[in-house]
Design a protein around this motif. Structure first.
Motif, PDB file in Angstrom:
ATOM      1  N   HIS A   1      -3.679  11.194  -3.446  1.00 18.36           N
ATOM      2  CA  HIS A   1      -3.645  11.336  -1.988  1.00 18.36           C
ATOM      3  C   HIS A   1      -5.005  10.911  -1.450  1.00 18.36           C
ATOM      4  O   HIS A   1      -6.034  11.450  -1.855  1.00 18.36           O
ATOM      5  CB  HIS A   1      -3.272  12.765  -1.597  1.00 18.36           C
ATOM      6  CG  HIS A   1      -1.788  12.994  -1.670  1.00 18.36           C
ATOM      7  ND1 HIS A   1      -1.135  13.271  -2.843  1.00 18.36           N
ATOM      8  CD2 HIS A   1      -0.827  12.919  -0.708  1.00 18.36           C
ATOM      9  CE1 HIS A   1       0.172  13.379  -2.596  1.00 18.36           C
ATOM     10  NE2 HIS A   1       0.385  13.180  -1.316  1.00 18.36           N
TER      11      HIS A   1
ATOM     12  N   GLN B   1     -10.417  13.735  12.873  1.00 17.24           N
ATOM     13  CA  GLN B   1      -9.018  13.978  12.487  1.00 17.24           C
ATOM     14  C   GLN B   1      -8.761  13.278  11.159  1.00 17.24           C
ATOM     15  O   GLN B   1      -8.844  12.053  11.069  1.00 17.24           O
ATOM     16  CB  GLN B   1      -8.053  13.428  13.540  1.00 17.24           C
ATOM     17  CG  GLN B   1      -6.576  13.467  13.110  1.00 17.24           C
ATOM     18  CD  GLN B   1      -6.037  14.874  12.935  1.00 17.24           C
ATOM     19  OE1 GLN B   1      -6.057  15.680  13.841  1.00 17.24           O
ATOM     20  NE2 GLN B   1      -5.566  15.204  11.721  1.00 17.24           N
ATOM     21  N   PRO B   2      -8.472  14.035  10.089  1.00 17.97           N
ATOM     22  CA  PRO B   2      -8.179  13.392   8.814  1.00 17.97           C
ATOM     23  C   PRO B   2      -6.729  12.896   8.754  1.00 17.97           C
ATOM     24  O   PRO B   2      -5.843  13.441   9.419  1.00 17.97           O
ATOM     25  CB  PRO B   2      -8.399  14.521   7.800  1.00 17.97           C
ATOM     26  CG  PRO B   2      -8.162  15.780   8.562  1.00 17.97           C
ATOM     27  CD  PRO B   2      -8.471  15.499  10.012  1.00 17.97           C
ATOM     28  N   PHE B   3      -6.540  11.863   7.964  1.00 17.05           N
ATOM     29  CA  PHE B   3      -5.207  11.334   7.674  1.00 17.05           C
ATOM     30  C   PHE B   3      -5.105  11.191   6.156  1.00 17.05           C
ATOM     31  O   PHE B   3      -6.046  10.716   5.529  1.00 17.05           O
ATOM     32  CB  PHE B   3      -5.006   9.963   8.333  1.00 17.05           C
ATOM     33  CG  PHE B   3      -5.035  10.004   9.831  1.00 17.05           C
ATOM     34  CD1 PHE B   3      -3.865  10.158  10.561  1.00 17.05           C
ATOM     35  CD2 PHE B   3      -6.237   9.920  10.524  1.00 17.05           C
ATOM     36  CE1 PHE B   3      -3.891  10.211  11.946  1.00 17.05           C
ATOM     37  CE2 PHE B   3      -6.283   9.972  11.911  1.00 17.05           C
ATOM     38  CZ  PHE B   3      -5.097  10.124  12.629  1.00 17.05           C
TER      39      PHE B   3
ATOM     40  N   PRO C   1      -0.246   8.959   0.409  1.00 14.94           N
ATOM     41  CA  PRO C   1      -0.104   8.799  -1.042  1.00 14.94           C
ATOM     42  C   PRO C   1      -0.290   7.337  -1.429  1.00 14.94           C
ATOM     43  O   PRO C   1       0.171   6.441  -0.718  1.00 14.94           O
ATOM     44  CB  PRO C   1       1.342   9.243  -1.284  1.00 14.94           C
ATOM     45  CG  PRO C   1       2.065   8.888  -0.020  1.00 14.94           C
ATOM     46  CD  PRO C   1       1.061   9.056   1.094  1.00 14.94           C
TER      47      PRO C   1
ATOM     48  N   ARG D   1      -3.426  -6.330   5.413  1.00 17.93           N
ATOM     49  CA  ARG D   1      -3.198  -5.841   6.779  1.00 17.93           C
ATOM     50  C   ARG D   1      -3.232  -4.317   6.878  1.00 17.93           C
ATOM     51  O   ARG D   1      -3.087  -3.760   7.951  1.00 17.93           O
ATOM     52  CB  ARG D   1      -1.863  -6.378   7.296  1.00 17.93           C
ATOM     53  CG  ARG D   1      -1.936  -7.876   7.628  1.00 17.93           C
ATOM     54  CD  ARG D   1      -0.559  -8.406   7.957  1.00 17.93           C
ATOM     55  NE  ARG D   1       0.356  -8.203   6.833  1.00 17.93           N
ATOM     56  CZ  ARG D   1       1.668  -8.398   6.871  1.00 17.93           C
ATOM     57  NH1 ARG D   1       2.243  -8.773   7.995  1.00 17.93           N
ATOM     58  NH2 ARG D   1       2.416  -8.210   5.810  1.00 17.93           N
ATOM     59  N   ALA D   2      -3.369  -3.626   5.719  1.00 13.16           N
ATOM     60  CA  ALA D   2      -3.393  -2.158   5.747  1.00 13.16           C
ATOM     61  C   ALA D   2      -4.713  -1.688   6.360  1.00 13.16           C
ATOM     62  O   ALA D   2      -5.791  -1.968   5.838  1.00 13.16           O
ATOM     63  CB  ALA D   2      -3.227  -1.604   4.339  1.00 13.16           C
ATOM     64  N   ARG D   3      -4.610  -0.949   7.453  1.00 14.56           N
ATOM     65  CA  ARG D   3      -5.815  -0.561   8.186  1.00 14.56           C
ATOM     66  C   ARG D   3      -6.678   0.423   7.406  1.00 14.56           C
ATOM     67  O   ARG D   3      -7.892   0.427   7.546  1.00 14.56           O
ATOM     68  CB  ARG D   3      -5.426   0.052   9.533  1.00 14.56           C
ATOM     69  CG  ARG D   3      -4.764  -0.982  10.441  1.00 14.56           C
ATOM     70  CD  ARG D   3      -4.626  -0.448  11.848  1.00 14.56           C
ATOM     71  NE  ARG D   3      -4.084   0.916  11.802  1.00 14.56           N
ATOM     72  CZ  ARG D   3      -4.131   1.766  12.817  1.00 14.56           C
ATOM     73  NH1 ARG D   3      -4.715   1.406  13.940  1.00 14.56           N
ATOM     74  NH2 ARG D   3      -3.606   2.966  12.728  1.00 14.56           N
TER      75      ARG D   3
ATOM     76  N   ARG E   1      -0.979   8.253  16.780  1.00 14.26           N
ATOM     77  CA  ARG E   1      -1.614   8.660  15.529  1.00 14.26           C
ATOM     78  C   ARG E   1      -0.624   8.811  14.385  1.00 14.26           C
ATOM     79  O   ARG E   1      -1.017   8.843  13.227  1.00 14.26           O
ATOM     80  CB  ARG E   1      -2.342   9.991  15.728  1.00 14.26           C
ATOM     81  CG  ARG E   1      -3.275   9.965  16.949  1.00 14.26           C
ATOM     82  CD  ARG E   1      -4.244  11.103  16.940  1.00 14.26           C
ATOM     83  NE  ARG E   1      -3.593  12.411  16.924  1.00 14.26           N
ATOM     84  CZ  ARG E   1      -4.254  13.565  16.777  1.00 14.26           C
ATOM     85  NH1 ARG E   1      -5.561  13.541  16.618  1.00 14.26           N
ATOM     86  NH2 ARG E   1      -3.616  14.714  16.793  1.00 14.26           N
TER      87      ARG E   1
ATOM     88  N   ARG F   1       2.513   2.095  10.644  1.00 22.36           N
ATOM     89  CA  ARG F   1       2.278   0.688  10.937  1.00 22.36           C
ATOM     90  C   ARG F   1       2.569  -0.221   9.750  1.00 22.36           C
ATOM     91  O   ARG F   1       3.137  -1.292   9.901  1.00 22.36           O
ATOM     92  CB  ARG F   1       0.829   0.493  11.415  1.00 22.36           C
ATOM     93  CG  ARG F   1       0.632   1.009  12.830  1.00 22.36           C
ATOM     94  CD  ARG F   1      -0.812   0.975  13.249  1.00 22.36           C
ATOM     95  NE  ARG F   1      -0.942   1.408  14.632  1.00 22.36           N
ATOM     96  CZ  ARG F   1      -0.917   2.682  15.022  1.00 22.36           C
ATOM     97  NH1 ARG F   1      -0.763   3.634  14.118  1.00 22.36           N
ATOM     98  NH2 ARG F   1      -1.020   3.006  16.299  1.00 22.36           N
ATOM     99  N   ARG F   2       2.169   0.194   8.564  1.00 24.85           N
ATOM    100  CA  ARG F   2       2.416  -0.618   7.378  1.00 24.85           C
ATOM    101  C   ARG F   2       3.863  -0.397   6.928  1.00 24.85           C
ATOM    102  O   ARG F   2       4.282   0.735   6.701  1.00 24.85           O
ATOM    103  CB  ARG F   2       1.471  -0.231   6.230  1.00 24.85           C
ATOM    104  CG  ARG F   2       0.054  -0.811   6.330  1.00 24.85           C
ATOM    105  CD  ARG F   2       0.032  -2.329   6.327  1.00 24.85           C
ATOM    106  NE  ARG F   2       0.777  -2.854   5.195  1.00 24.85           N
ATOM    107  CZ  ARG F   2       1.469  -3.981   5.223  1.00 24.85           C
ATOM    108  NH1 ARG F   2       1.530  -4.718   6.296  1.00 24.85           N
ATOM    109  NH2 ARG F   2       2.110  -4.370   4.149  1.00 24.85           N
TER     110      ARG F   2
ATOM    111  N   SER G   1       7.446  10.840   1.547  1.00 24.45           N
ATOM    112  CA  SER G   1       6.194  11.491   1.908  1.00 24.45           C
ATOM    113  C   SER G   1       6.245  11.892   3.373  1.00 24.45           C
ATOM    114  O   SER G   1       6.680  11.112   4.219  1.00 24.45           O
ATOM    115  CB  SER G   1       5.026  10.523   1.662  1.00 24.45           C
ATOM    116  OG  SER G   1       3.792  11.160   1.898  1.00 24.45           O
TER     117      SER G   1
ATOM    118  N   ILE H   1      -0.124  16.204  11.385  1.00 24.32           N
ATOM    119  CA  ILE H   1      -1.522  16.328  11.791  1.00 24.32           C
ATOM    120  C   ILE H   1      -1.606  17.259  12.992  1.00 24.32           C
ATOM    121  O   ILE H   1      -0.618  17.486  13.685  1.00 24.32           O
ATOM    122  CB  ILE H   1      -2.154  14.961  12.156  1.00 24.32           C
ATOM    123  CG1 ILE H   1      -1.366  14.286  13.277  1.00 24.32           C
ATOM    124  CG2 ILE H   1      -2.249  14.066  10.947  1.00 24.32           C
ATOM    125  CD1 ILE H   1      -2.069  13.055  13.828  1.00 24.32           C
TER     126      ILE H   1
END
Lengths: 223, 223
Positions: free
Chosen positions: A37, A45-47, A50, A67-69, B9, B13-14, B105, B109
């Motif tokens: 994780h 703010q955490p995100f 997995p 493209r994954a931010r 938030r 997106r992916r 998953s 938040i």
């Protein structure tokens, strides 16, 4: 014992007797876990997401789309935490209070960098594949140029890391030892079931040993 | 379908075709997961820990020691992310590039609050116990005053949440369909093994049905 020096940020404070800083133990947890994780923060703010990952030597490697931010953020120096956890069993105590789980969890914090060199990227992707399905990499269609360009590989050094491990029977109070309820542990493990062929698979293609061995390999640990 | 409105938030997106905002699906993932990975941030550095948890109605509940700094931080309004992941299988494609995992998953938040009312705290602890070992709660020694005072229960509403789900066979390129390697999925599931009695258990105490059923219940799904 090769220890990773705990820092103010990685020293385990709650139930410190479960803390492990031994590098080999931390590596072994990362190696056994199928996913980790991965967390990043934005304005506190955490995100958490997995991700598949692989450890090589003293680093964790993630990969994904260019493209994954999140991966982009890691490469830009955004602090990250990668935690992998193996749930080993339920701990059933005599008292509600002392119920717990047996588990092994390892976490690394820090910052990552992009792996740019093509040969090294391939080594990482091969290591990830071989971790999940040993023996498969040489048999599959290798990445082409377009796929390599669309893939980002990120390295996070295991410099600040710690693990927390609980094993063994419940830890009931002395006064509860004669309480008339069963107490003990119920081990838990992952199990691979029978492989399911792609519906479009040509009937002439047989199930290879490297896939059959997945179920065999894990089955042994479970009874 | 009862959807949770995605926010800026929580919108996935992916690979957005894997996104799920349906409340029932999100609840089901949280209900099946034994642990969640809980993250908080400190100066943009995220930290992720595994924790037992339970969902009741539209909220996630964590619990721990009143001395646990993370729970204290959540009660002080520090933003949190709770992510639970079920790994359902390896997805073995013909091309290295299209290898993947099947998984479910769910992430929520937001911020949490302490559950202070004693009756409600007990309801949450009972729900957590019944989630992990249905039927056990009435049989164990109930929490006493000292234990309740040492326990913190935290509620995090499922207001901003999303899930990501992958199922099914590999998604290889058309040009690779005749590549001569087996392709398909290898399902993975948790399995409970034979219970291990506490070495101090009185020989007169038998294994109860609620423990025996753990292994039976899960065993069915695996082949």
């Amino acid at each position: 014992m090769n220890e990773i020096e705990p820092t103010e940020r990685t020293r385990v404070r709650r139930v410190p007797q479960r803390a492990v800083y031994d590098r080999e133990t931390i590596h072994r947890i990362f190696d056994e876990a199928l996913i980790a994780h991965v967390a990043f923060s934005h304005d506190e703010q955490p995100f958490v997401l997995p991700m598949a990952f692989v450890r090589i030597d003293d680093a964790i490697y993630l990969h994904g789309s260019t493209r994954a931010r999140m991966l982009e953020g890691i490469c830009d120096g955004r602090p990250v935490c990668v935690t992998a956890t193996l749930v080993d069993g339920l701990v059933l105590a005599r008292s509600a209070f002392h119920h717990s789980m047996n588990y092994r969890s390892a976490a690394v914090i820090g910052t990552g960098t992009a792996v740019m060199e093509r040969g090294r990227m391939l080594e990482v992707l091969e290591a990830l594949s071989e971790k999940l399905t040993p023996g498969r990499w040489p048999e599959v269609r290798q990445p082409n140029e377009q796929e390599m360009k669309a893939t980002r590989v990120v390295e996070i050094p295991i410099d600040e890391a710690s693990a927390k491990v609980r094993t063994g029977p419940p830890a009931d109070e002395k006064a509860d030892m004669s309480f008339p309820v069963w107490a003990g542990t119920v081990p838990i493990a992952l199990r691979y079931a029978k492989p399911v062929s792609d519906p479009n698979l040509s009937p002439s293609v047989a199930l290879p040993d490297h896939v059959r061995q997945l179920s065999d390999r894990r089955g042994k640990n479970h009874d």
